[in-house]
Write an enzyme that holds these catalytic residues in place. Structure first.
Site, PDB file in Angstrom:
ATOM      1  N   HIS A   1       5.832 -42.838  45.637  1.00  0.00           N
ATOM      2  CA  HIS A   1       5.056 -43.958  45.103  1.00  0.00           C
ATOM      3  C   HIS A   1       5.950 -44.823  44.234  1.00  0.00           C
ATOM      4  O   HIS A   1       7.104 -44.490  43.990  1.00  0.00           O
ATOM      5  CB  HIS A   1       3.814 -43.485  44.348  1.00  0.00           C
ATOM      6  CG  HIS A   1       4.090 -42.697  43.103  1.00  0.00           C
ATOM      7  ND1 HIS A   1       4.657 -41.440  43.109  1.00  0.00           N
ATOM      8  CD2 HIS A   1       3.857 -42.976  41.780  1.00  0.00           C
ATOM      9  CE1 HIS A   1       4.757 -40.988  41.860  1.00  0.00           C
ATOM     10  NE2 HIS A   1       4.276 -41.907  41.048  1.00  0.00           N
TER      11      HIS A   1
ATOM     12  N   HIS B   1       6.144 -45.870  41.003  1.00  0.00           N
ATOM     13  CA  HIS B   1       6.475 -45.772  39.585  1.00  0.00           C
ATOM     14  C   HIS B   1       7.985 -45.624  39.380  1.00  0.00           C
ATOM     15  O   HIS B   1       8.655 -44.917  40.126  1.00  0.00           O
ATOM     16  CB  HIS B   1       5.720 -44.609  38.930  1.00  0.00           C
ATOM     17  CG  HIS B   1       4.270 -44.909  38.713  1.00  0.00           C
ATOM     18  ND1 HIS B   1       3.334 -43.938  38.457  1.00  0.00           N
ATOM     19  CD2 HIS B   1       3.584 -46.092  38.721  1.00  0.00           C
ATOM     20  CE1 HIS B   1       2.143 -44.502  38.299  1.00  0.00           C
ATOM     21  NE2 HIS B   1       2.277 -45.802  38.455  1.00  0.00           N
TER      22      HIS B   1
ATOM     23  N   ASP C   1       9.938 -44.097  37.356  1.00  0.00           N
ATOM     24  CA  ASP C   1      10.593 -42.794  37.169  1.00  0.00           C
ATOM     25  C   ASP C   1      10.744 -42.037  38.487  1.00  0.00           C
ATOM     26  O   ASP C   1      11.321 -40.945  38.513  1.00  0.00           O
ATOM     27  CB  ASP C   1       9.857 -41.936  36.132  1.00  0.00           C
ATOM     28  CG  ASP C   1       8.441 -41.586  36.532  1.00  0.00           C
ATOM     29  OD1 ASP C   1       7.747 -42.453  37.109  1.00  0.00           O
ATOM     30  OD2 ASP C   1       8.011 -40.447  36.263  1.00  0.00           O
ATOM     31  N   HIS C   2      10.271 -42.651  39.580  1.00  0.00           N
ATOM     32  CA  HIS C   2      10.447 -42.080  40.918  1.00  0.00           C
ATOM     33  C   HIS C   2      11.331 -42.957  41.805  1.00  0.00           C
ATOM     34  O   HIS C   2      11.772 -42.503  42.861  1.00  0.00           O
ATOM     35  CB  HIS C   2       9.092 -41.901  41.599  1.00  0.00           C
ATOM     36  CG  HIS C   2       8.206 -40.917  40.903  1.00  0.00           C
ATOM     37  ND1 HIS C   2       7.914 -39.668  41.410  1.00  0.00           N
ATOM     38  CD2 HIS C   2       7.546 -40.991  39.716  1.00  0.00           C
ATOM     39  CE1 HIS C   2       7.119 -39.030  40.571  1.00  0.00           C
ATOM     40  NE2 HIS C   2       6.882 -39.815  39.535  1.00  0.00           N
TER      41      HIS C   2
ATOM     42  N   HIS D   1      -3.660 -41.436  42.160  1.00  0.00           N
ATOM     43  CA  HIS D   1      -2.749 -41.732  41.051  1.00  0.00           C
ATOM     44  C   HIS D   1      -2.279 -43.184  41.157  1.00  0.00           C
ATOM     45  O   HIS D   1      -2.343 -43.953  40.190  1.00  0.00           O
ATOM     46  CB  HIS D   1      -1.572 -40.775  41.113  1.00  0.00           C
ATOM     47  CG  HIS D   1      -0.518 -40.995  40.074  1.00  0.00           C
ATOM     48  ND1 HIS D   1      -0.752 -40.835  38.729  1.00  0.00           N
ATOM     49  CD2 HIS D   1       0.792 -41.351  40.192  1.00  0.00           C
ATOM     50  CE1 HIS D   1       0.358 -41.081  38.053  1.00  0.00           C
ATOM     51  NE2 HIS D   1       1.306 -41.408  38.914  1.00  0.00           N
TER      52      HIS D   1
ATOM     53  N   ASP E   1       3.130 -37.232  42.319  1.00  0.00           N
ATOM     54  CA  ASP E   1       2.247 -37.108  41.157  1.00  0.00           C
ATOM     55  C   ASP E   1       0.779 -36.967  41.553  1.00  0.00           C
ATOM     56  O   ASP E   1      -0.107 -37.198  40.731  1.00  0.00           O
ATOM     57  CB  ASP E   1       2.398 -38.323  40.238  1.00  0.00           C
ATOM     58  CG  ASP E   1       3.711 -38.332  39.482  1.00  0.00           C
ATOM     59  OD1 ASP E   1       4.513 -37.391  39.643  1.00  0.00           O
ATOM     60  OD2 ASP E   1       3.962 -39.319  38.751  1.00  0.00           O
TER      61      ASP E   1
ATOM     62  N   HIS F   1       6.835 -33.240  38.266  1.00  0.00           N
ATOM     63  CA  HIS F   1       6.928 -33.134  36.805  1.00  0.00           C
ATOM     64  C   HIS F   1       6.728 -31.694  36.344  1.00  0.00           C
ATOM     65  O   HIS F   1       5.986 -30.924  36.953  1.00  0.00           O
ATOM     66  CB  HIS F   1       5.876 -34.017  36.123  1.00  0.00           C
ATOM     67  CG  HIS F   1       6.150 -35.476  36.233  1.00  0.00           C
ATOM     68  ND1 HIS F   1       6.982 -36.144  35.365  1.00  0.00           N
ATOM     69  CD2 HIS F   1       5.708 -36.406  37.119  1.00  0.00           C
ATOM     70  CE1 HIS F   1       7.028 -37.420  35.699  1.00  0.00           C
ATOM     71  NE2 HIS F   1       6.262 -37.605  36.765  1.00  0.00           N
TER      72      HIS F   1
END
Length: 260
Positions: free
Chosen positions: A55, A57, A59-60, A111, A134, A172
């Site tokens: 996805h 975001h 941090d990915h 999410h 996530d 995570h």
């Protein structure tokens, strides 16, 4: 069969790396940061063969640009033009062959709206493997940043239908906090109590608590148990209007977890 290992990033992210046992060509999942990936590649003499994204975001996705700067490699990901660097767009029920293993693409909105997961029945030690970003965590699920409780329930129900021995490679290290909440929801769940002790031991040794198995999650994760009497009762105690509908139960306990 795959060899799958975590590359820790930021405070609590896992970038998952996998490759065939007889190959130095590796793939990474959700590289939010290029630096730890480059360090592992250099240390082990691996060749980065491709990137998988679940996805949008940052941090990915934050490491895509640097990792592809001097490499002509595929970047697989969801149908979202806001993710810079995707070369192969994947949609629900697509398949892709990586490291001699066939992966099925599963749309898992909730999410985020663009979220996808990657499933193969030939993972580590021949167990099925799910890279779920996530959507599903050990003991938890992702916050509903863009999607609805209905979407998340549908996505989790789909993941719950996979083989019980599927290993859950989430993105995570949230397990201890998730299990603390799960125990508030189901204080009498003996399997949950046992899991919490095992996780505490792993954390005391600074070892990853991921992957879990789907069987463990079905027994202990409240977000996969929103049709169970104790979870329904906990949601009703929290919000008497929730009733027994599992979507409403999930909505209530997700909001509860947001402020736990």
């Amino acid at each position: 069969m795959l060899i799958i290992s975590p590359i820790p990033a930021f405070n609590d992210n896992y970038i998952w790396m996998f490759h065939a046992p007889d190959s130095q060509d590796v793939f990474v999942v959700d590289p939010g940061d290029a630096r730890p990936v480059e360090e592992v590649l250099s240390r082990h003499g691996f060749n980065l063969a491709g990137i998988l994204i679940t996805h949008h975001h940052f941090d990915h996705t934050g490491g895509i640009s640097e990792l592809t700067r001097n490499r002509n490699i595929p970047v697989y990901g969801p149908d979202n033009r806001n993710i810079n660097g995707i070369t192969h767009t994947l949609r629900d029920n697509d398949t892709v062959k990586l490291s001699n293993c066939q992966f099925e693409i599963m749309a898992t909105p909730g999410h985020t709206l663009d979220h996808i997961a990657y499933f193969t029945d030939s993972g580590d030690d021949e167990n099925p493997a799910l890279f779920c970003g996530d959507t599903l965590f050990v003991g938890g699920c992702g916050r509903l940043f863009e999607g609805t409780a209905e979407q998340m329930y549908s996505s989790l129900s789909r993941l719950a239908s996979l083989p019980d021995n599927t290993r859950i490679y989430c993105a995570h290290e949230y397990t201890q906090a998730n299990l603390k909440f799960a125990r508030a929801v189901e204080p009498n769940n003996q399997k949950l109590q046992e899991q919490a002790m095992q996780v505490a031991e792993l954390c005391s040794e600074n070892r990853p608590t991921v992957p879990s198995t789907l069987r463990t999650e079905l027994d202990t994760n409240p977000f996969l148990r929103s049709d169970q009497p104790e979870v329904i009762q906990a949601a009703s105690d929290r919000d008497p209007s929730s009733g027994a509908n599992p979507v409403d139960v999930l909505r209530v306990i997700r909001a509860w977890k947001d402020n736990f």
